[in-house]
Design an enzyme around this catalytic site. Structure first.
Site, PDB file in Angstrom:
ATOM      1  N   LYS A  12       0.850  -1.200   0.000  1.00  0.00           N
ATOM      2  CA  LYS A  12       0.000   0.000   0.000  1.00  0.00           C
ATOM      3  C   LYS A  12       0.888   1.255   0.000  1.00  0.00           C
ATOM      4  O   LYS A  12       2.102   1.174   0.210  1.00  0.00           O
ATOM      5  CB  LYS A  12      -0.907  -0.021   1.227  1.00  0.00           C
ATOM      6  CG  LYS A  12      -0.161   0.012   2.566  1.00  0.00           C
ATOM      7  CD  LYS A  12      -1.075  -0.346   3.741  1.00  0.00           C
ATOM      8  CE  LYS A  12      -0.308  -0.279   5.051  1.00  0.00           C
ATOM      9  NZ  LYS A  12      -1.093  -0.835   6.179  1.00  0.00           N
ATOM     10  N   TYR A 234      17.269  29.186   9.862  1.00  0.00           N
ATOM     11  CA  TYR A 234      16.166  30.089  10.186  1.00  0.00           C
ATOM     12  C   TYR A 234      16.127  30.379  11.674  1.00  0.00           C
ATOM     13  O   TYR A 234      16.609  29.582  12.484  1.00  0.00           O
ATOM     14  CB  TYR A 234      14.838  29.463   9.753  1.00  0.00           C
ATOM     15  CG  TYR A 234      14.679  29.425   8.244  1.00  0.00           C
ATOM     16  CD1 TYR A 234      14.519  30.589   7.519  1.00  0.00           C
ATOM     17  CD2 TYR A 234      14.679  28.212   7.571  1.00  0.00           C
ATOM     18  CE1 TYR A 234      14.365  30.561   6.137  1.00  0.00           C
ATOM     19  CE2 TYR A 234      14.523  28.161   6.197  1.00  0.00           C
ATOM     20  CZ  TYR A 234      14.368  29.338   5.484  1.00  0.00           C
ATOM     21  OH  TYR A 234      14.229  29.303   4.126  1.00  0.00           O
TER      22      TYR A 234
HETATM   23  C1  LIG Z   1      -0.326  -1.824   6.873  1.00  0.00           C
HETATM   24  C2  LIG Z   1      -0.874  -3.141   7.220  1.00  0.00           C
HETATM   25  C3  LIG Z   1      -0.031  -4.251   7.368  1.00  0.00           C
HETATM   26  C4  LIG Z   1       1.484  -4.147   7.372  1.00  0.00           C
HETATM   27  O1  LIG Z   1       1.910  -3.532   8.579  1.00  0.00           O
HETATM   28  P1  LIG Z   1       3.453  -3.330   8.916  1.00  0.00           P
HETATM   29  O2  LIG Z   1       3.463  -2.744  10.283  1.00  0.00           O
HETATM   30  O3  LIG Z   1       3.985  -2.359   7.923  1.00  0.00           O
HETATM   31  O4  LIG Z   1       4.113  -4.643   8.801  1.00  0.00           O
HETATM   32  C5  LIG Z   1      -0.621  -5.492   7.546  1.00  0.00           C
HETATM   33  N1  LIG Z   1      -1.981  -5.624   7.612  1.00  0.00           N
HETATM   34  C6  LIG Z   1      -2.799  -4.565   7.510  1.00  0.00           C
HETATM   35  C7  LIG Z   1      -4.273  -4.771   7.620  1.00  0.00           C
HETATM   36  C8  LIG Z   1      -2.284  -3.291   7.328  1.00  0.00           C
HETATM   37  O5  LIG Z   1      -3.109  -2.237   7.252  1.00  0.00           O
END
Ligand SMILES: *Cc1c(COP(=O)(O)O)cnc(C)c1O
Length: 337
Positions: A12, A234
């Site tokens: 994702k 800054y």
């Molecule tokens: C993002 C997500 C993962 C992966 O999580 P990590 O902490 O990056 O390993 C797995 N399952 C779901 C449902 C997620 O939303």
């Protein structure tokens, strides 16, 4: 770590900012067959990138309103999160005349996404509805997997273990990166790591079991000496306590060097860690010490010497956020095909 269990890849957010198409193609060559994205649009793009063969693509948003046709067209598998989503999936399947491949997400205590345990029980007790669905996977997600000492892990596991037998035909998936490391009882049929595929430790700190995957470099644009008592960058920035030799790097928060990491974070330059003194949009100032630094040489801002979880901690965030903020303007080079 998860020998004997399928390792699905969570890609994702554009593969945690690294490029979902490139990441997924590479992971498929490494043997991954299942991929998780958040949005329908991400699923569409990933289907185009991976083609038709040998990839199950799960969409975590599930059966969002009006998604049925698009899911079916790209053969994306919705992860059903709510009773209305289940109803929409049943209605779509009835209209199309074939059972709809899907996953069921059960909320076992994270209180973010998924069917309540009672809702899952009600669905399991309604065989007419279930017959419309081809539930290939039942899953849940851990809220505290990065902390093995948190009793919530065991509580969620107990709830998932109780619900899982209601769907005997389906495979089961429970563990993200952290969960994969909690022990074999957390792994079921499929684990779903995200951040650890990209170099993040399962416990939100550097872990020798996890290889560095991404490296961010920027060139030294200038080196200068700044006198004691001078301000750096800054206003409200740093006032130097002693004369300091600094190097100016051609990367800033646009490139994912989160501004909050100044003072706690470090870069790697001329063979040593160098404290980040100031982070601005396009430029970062680091301590240079007496090192023989040359204009034009490269400094590492993330990589084998500047650990992802260290940078995240310096910025008060998690590795996931550091990764997804990595530079949209940097030249990207994928090694190893
Ligand atoms: C993002 C997500 C993962 C992966 O999580 P990590 O902490 O990056 O390993 C797995 N399952 C779901 C449902 C997620 O939303």
């Amino acid at each position: 770590m998860a020998a004997g269990v399928e390792v699905a890849a969570v890609v994702k957010s554009d593969g945690y900012g690294l490029g979902a198409a490139e990441v997924a193609r590479r992971l498929r060559r490494e043997g991954a067959r299942s991929f998780f994205v958040a949005r329908l649009e991400e699923g569409d793009a990933l289907r185009t990138a991976l083609g038709d063969q040998g990839a199950d693509i799960y969409v975590l948003d599930g059966m969002v309103v009006g998604a049925g046709r698009r899911l079916a067209a790209a053969r994306l598998i919705p992860v059903l999160n709510t009773v209305p989503q289940v109803e929409a999936a049943v209605a779509f399947a009835a209209g199309s005349g074939a059972p709809l491949p899907c996953a069921l997400h059960i909320d076992t205590g994270m209180n973010r996404q998924g069917l309540a345990v009672e809702e899952a029980c009600a669905i399991a007790a309604a065989p007419g509805r279930l017959a419309r669905l081809d539930v290939g996977l039942v899953m849940s997600h851990l809220g505290s997997a990065h902390d093995p000492s948190d009793p919530r892990n065991g509580e969620q596991l107990a709830r998932f273990s109780a619900v899982r037998p209601l769907f005997p035909e389906a495979r089961a998936s429970f563990a993200n990166s952290g969960g994969t490391f909690l022990g074999p009882e957390y792994r079921f049929d499929m684990v779903r790591p995200g951040v650890s595929l990209y170099g993040g430790g399962p416990e939100e700190r550097p872990d020798p079991a996890i290889a560095t995957v991404v490296r961010l470099e920027a060139s030294v644009l200038d080196i200068r000496r700044v006198a004691a008592g001078e301000h750096l960058g800054y206003g409200s920035g740093l006032v130097l306590q002693s004369p300091t030799r600094v190097a100016l790097l051609g990367a800033g928060y646009t490139d994912g060097i989160i501004r909050a990491a100044r003072q706690q974070g470090y870069a790697w330059l001329a063979g040593a860690r160098r404290r980040l003194l100031a982070v601005t949009m396009d430029l970062t100032i680091v301590e240079a010490g007496d090192a023989p630094v040359q204009v034009g040489e490269m400094a590492e801002l993330l990589g084998p010497n500047v650990l992802l979880d260290d940078l995240a901690q310096a910025a008060g965030t998690v590795a996931h956020e550091v990764l997804v903020r990595l530079s949209p303007r940097a030249e990207r080079i994928y090694l190893g095909g």
